[in-house]
Design a protein around this motif. Structure first.
Motif, PDB file in Angstrom:
ATOM      1  N   LYS A   1       2.143  19.097   4.244  1.00 27.91           N
ATOM      2  CA  LYS A   1       1.975  19.787   2.968  1.00 27.91           C
ATOM      3  C   LYS A   1       1.178  21.080   3.160  1.00 27.91           C
ATOM      4  O   LYS A   1       1.488  22.122   2.562  1.00 27.91           O
ATOM      5  N   ILE A   2       0.149  21.016   3.990  1.00 25.89           N
ATOM      6  CA  ILE A   2      -0.682  22.196   4.242  1.00 25.89           C
ATOM      7  C   ILE A   2       0.124  23.264   4.983  1.00 25.89           C
ATOM      8  O   ILE A   2       0.089  24.453   4.630  1.00 25.89           O
ATOM      9  N   VAL A   3       0.868  22.848   6.000  1.00 26.95           N
ATOM     10  CA  VAL A   3       1.666  23.791   6.782  1.00 26.95           C
ATOM     11  C   VAL A   3       2.751  24.432   5.923  1.00 26.95           C
ATOM     12  O   VAL A   3       2.966  25.652   5.978  1.00 26.95           O
TER      13      VAL A   3
ATOM     14  N   SER B   1       3.587  29.782   7.224  1.00 31.58           N
ATOM     15  CA  SER B   1       3.318  30.493   8.472  1.00 31.58           C
ATOM     16  C   SER B   1       4.348  30.227   9.561  1.00 31.58           C
ATOM     17  O   SER B   1       4.436  31.003  10.523  1.00 31.58           O
ATOM     18  N   LEU B   2       5.142  29.157   9.449  1.00 33.75           N
ATOM     19  CA  LEU B   2       6.110  28.810  10.488  1.00 33.75           C
ATOM     20  C   LEU B   2       7.519  29.236  10.099  1.00 33.75           C
ATOM     21  O   LEU B   2       7.889  29.201   8.924  1.00 33.75           O
ATOM     22  N   ARG B   3       8.298  29.611  11.093  1.00 30.02           N
ATOM     23  CA  ARG B   3       9.716  29.838  10.855  1.00 30.02           C
ATOM     24  C   ARG B   3      10.387  28.503  10.524  1.00 30.02           C
ATOM     25  O   ARG B   3       9.843  27.435  10.819  1.00 30.02           O
ATOM     26  N   ASN B   4      11.592  28.562   9.958  1.00 36.81           N
ATOM     27  CA  ASN B   4      12.285  27.331   9.592  1.00 36.81           C
ATOM     28  C   ASN B   4      12.472  26.406  10.784  1.00 36.81           C
ATOM     29  O   ASN B   4      12.235  25.194  10.692  1.00 36.81           O
ATOM     30  N   ASP B   5      12.891  26.967  11.933  1.00 35.99           N
ATOM     31  CA  ASP B   5      13.135  26.131  13.104  1.00 35.99           C
ATOM     32  C   ASP B   5      11.838  25.508  13.624  1.00 35.99           C
ATOM     33  O   ASP B   5      11.833  24.345  14.070  1.00 35.99           O
ATOM     34  N   GLU B   6      10.728  26.249  13.550  1.00 37.96           N
ATOM     35  CA  GLU B   6       9.439  25.700  13.998  1.00 37.96           C
ATOM     36  C   GLU B   6       8.981  24.580  13.075  1.00 37.96           C
ATOM     37  O   GLU B   6       8.440  23.569  13.528  1.00 37.96           O
ATOM     38  N   LEU B   7       9.175  24.777  11.767  1.00 39.03           N
ATOM     39  CA  LEU B   7       8.777  23.756  10.797  1.00 39.03           C
ATOM     40  C   LEU B   7       9.576  22.478  10.996  1.00 39.03           C
ATOM     41  O   LEU B   7       9.006  21.381  11.014  1.00 39.03           O
ATOM     42  N   ILE B   8      10.880  22.600  11.168  1.00 31.01           N
ATOM     43  CA  ILE B   8      11.727  21.424  11.391  1.00 31.01           C
ATOM     44  C   ILE B   8      11.312  20.708  12.681  1.00 31.01           C
ATOM     45  O   ILE B   8      11.241  19.470  12.739  1.00 31.01           O
TER      46      ILE B   8
ATOM     47  N   LEU C   1       8.319  20.732  14.065  1.00 34.93           N
ATOM     48  CA  LEU C   1       7.031  20.075  13.833  1.00 34.93           C
ATOM     49  C   LEU C   1       7.214  18.767  13.064  1.00 34.93           C
ATOM     50  O   LEU C   1       6.595  17.743  13.400  1.00 34.93           O
ATOM     51  N   ILE C   2       8.060  18.803  12.039  1.00 28.80           N
ATOM     52  CA  ILE C   2       8.321  17.592  11.259  1.00 28.80           C
ATOM     53  C   ILE C   2       8.890  16.494  12.151  1.00 28.80           C
ATOM     54  O   ILE C   2       8.470  15.336  12.098  1.00 28.80           O
TER      55      ILE C   2
ATOM     56  N   LEU D   1       6.091  15.125  14.581  1.00 27.01           N
ATOM     57  CA  LEU D   1       5.098  14.274  13.928  1.00 27.01           C
ATOM     58  C   LEU D   1       5.694  12.950  13.461  1.00 27.01           C
ATOM     59  O   LEU D   1       5.088  11.884  13.637  1.00 27.01           O
ATOM     60  N   THR D   2       6.875  13.002  12.873  1.00 31.45           N
ATOM     61  CA  THR D   2       7.468  11.763  12.339  1.00 31.45           C
ATOM     62  C   THR D   2       7.964  10.834  13.439  1.00 31.45           C
ATOM     63  O   THR D   2       8.190   9.655  13.191  1.00 31.45           O
ATOM     64  N   ASN D   3       8.126  11.356  14.654  1.00 32.89           N
ATOM     65  CA  ASN D   3       8.496  10.483  15.775  1.00 32.89           C
ATOM     66  C   ASN D   3       7.378   9.524  16.150  1.00 32.89           C
ATOM     67  O   ASN D   3       7.599   8.548  16.869  1.00 32.89           O
ATOM     68  N   TYR D   4       6.159   9.829  15.663  1.00 33.36           N
ATOM     69  CA  TYR D   4       5.007   8.982  15.975  1.00 33.36           C
ATOM     70  C   TYR D   4       4.722   7.961  14.877  1.00 33.36           C
ATOM     71  O   TYR D   4       3.654   7.357  14.866  1.00 33.36           O
ATOM     72  N   THR D   5       5.659   7.785  13.984  1.00 30.94           N
ATOM     73  CA  THR D   5       5.468   6.792  12.932  1.00 30.94           C
ATOM     74  C   THR D   5       6.704   5.894  12.858  1.00 30.94           C
ATOM     75  O   THR D   5       7.638   6.026  13.652  1.00 30.94           O
ATOM     76  N   THR D   6       6.721   4.980  11.916  1.00 28.88           N
ATOM     77  CA  THR D   6       7.826   4.031  11.803  1.00 28.88           C
ATOM     78  C   THR D   6       9.031   4.692  11.142  1.00 28.88           C
ATOM     79  O   THR D   6       8.887   5.683  10.409  1.00 28.88           O
TER      80      THR D   6
END
Length: 319
Positions: free
Chosen positions: A84-86, A91-98, A100-101, A104-109
């Protein structure tokens, strides 16, 4: 430094594995130890176990040292907070944001991943990155080693509204984030001043300077202290006015969240609060103007006159 930004800054330090003390942070952010203790109470709530499930992050407090331990999985709430903060920063391009998502989500269920993606779906649909279109990762990468080694560099920079690039030589000191942009703090050799430059306005090629540059330690000002005394990326100079006073007809909470070191008083007969802050006055001008009739700057008189002059010029625009 605004409270929520300070908490986020502390949180990021913890996530990076730093071991922190209240005394150390109070000096860095120029605020009281009680303020930091309240911050850690809020941070602790983020990592409190819920519904009898052990949280993937554990905040430890041992011998006045705070540090974070985490398992292989990230909690969906923590990921959602960061995303939400990012997203709001743009500040990130679309490809960078995707990317990052996905990381990060690979580390959860899988279930948590679906919930997170659903929670940010609408914001991603309307997401508009900054116009410069450059990769934040690629912007930052070349500067990391130079900052760590305090290595003198030469680089070209194009300021806003300029058509020609300018060559800069100096020592990069730190990378900072403010609003939607990343900035580089650099000690400039020829002017012998520390200034802040938008990172995206540098040419991607940076070179080692062909001679040594010495950085005088008496000019050193920690990034945390810069944030603690400035509302934006204002670069203080030796003659910069530090500290001013004003009357305020708005919320006391808003003032305390905006100015971490605010001293607030109120006379029984007044319908406003009296505020003293130790911030660089020049950095607060945009905020002061944004408050309209809620604010009256009272000291020092030189700063009062400066605000009056700006308001007068603004009024003339509407004549």
């Amino acid at each position: 430094m605004i409270g929520q930004n300070r908490i986020l800054d502390v949180l990021l330090k913890l996530i990076k594995g730093e071991r922190l003390t209240v005394k150390q942070l109070a000096a860095e952010y120029d605020c009281s130890e009680k303020t930091l203790q309240r911050d850690f109470q809020k941070i602790r709530l983020l990592f409190a176990p819920q519904d009898n499930n052990k949280n993937n992050f554990t905040l430890h407090h041992d011998k006045n040292v705070y540090y974070l331990e985490q398992s292989n999985q990230l909690d969906q709430t923590d990921i959602l907070i960061l995303l939400k903060i990012v997203i709001s920063s743009r500040s990130l391009r679309n490809d960078e944001l995707i990317s990052l998502i996905e990381t990060l989500t690979n580390y959860t269920t899988p279930e948590s991943k679906k919930l997170i993606e659903k929670s940010i779906k609408s914001e991603l649909t309307y997401y508009q990155p900054l116009l410069h279109g450059k990769s934040v990762t690629e912007l930052i990468k070349p500067w990391i080693a130079a900052i760590e080694k305090q290595q003198a560099i030469t680089a070209t920079y194009k300021a806003a509204g300029k058509t020609k690039e300018k060559e800069l030589t100096g020592i990069p000191l730190a990378i900072m984030f403010n609003g939607s942009y990343f900035y580089l703090r650099i000690y400039l050799e020829y002017s012998e001043k520390i200034k802040n430059f938008r990172l995206d306005r540098f040419n991607s090629n940076i070179l080692s300077a062909n001679h040594n540059v010495t950085f005088p330690q008496n000019k050193k000002l920690e990034p945390g202290l810069v944030r603690a005394r400035s509302l934006n990326m204002f670069t203080p100079q030796p003659d910069s006015l530090l500290g001013f006073s004003f009357n305020y007809w708005g919320s006391e909470e808003h003032i305390r969240d905006t100015f971490s070191n605010a001293v607030i008083t109120k006379e029984a007969t007044d319908d406003f609060i009296q505020v003293e802050v130790q911030y660089y006055a020049e950095s607060a001008v945009p905020w002061i103007l944004s408050q309209g009739s809620l604010i009256q700057v009272t000291k020092p008189i030189s700063f009062v006159n400066k605000i009056k002059a700006i308001i007068s010029r603004t009024n003339q625009r509407y004549q």
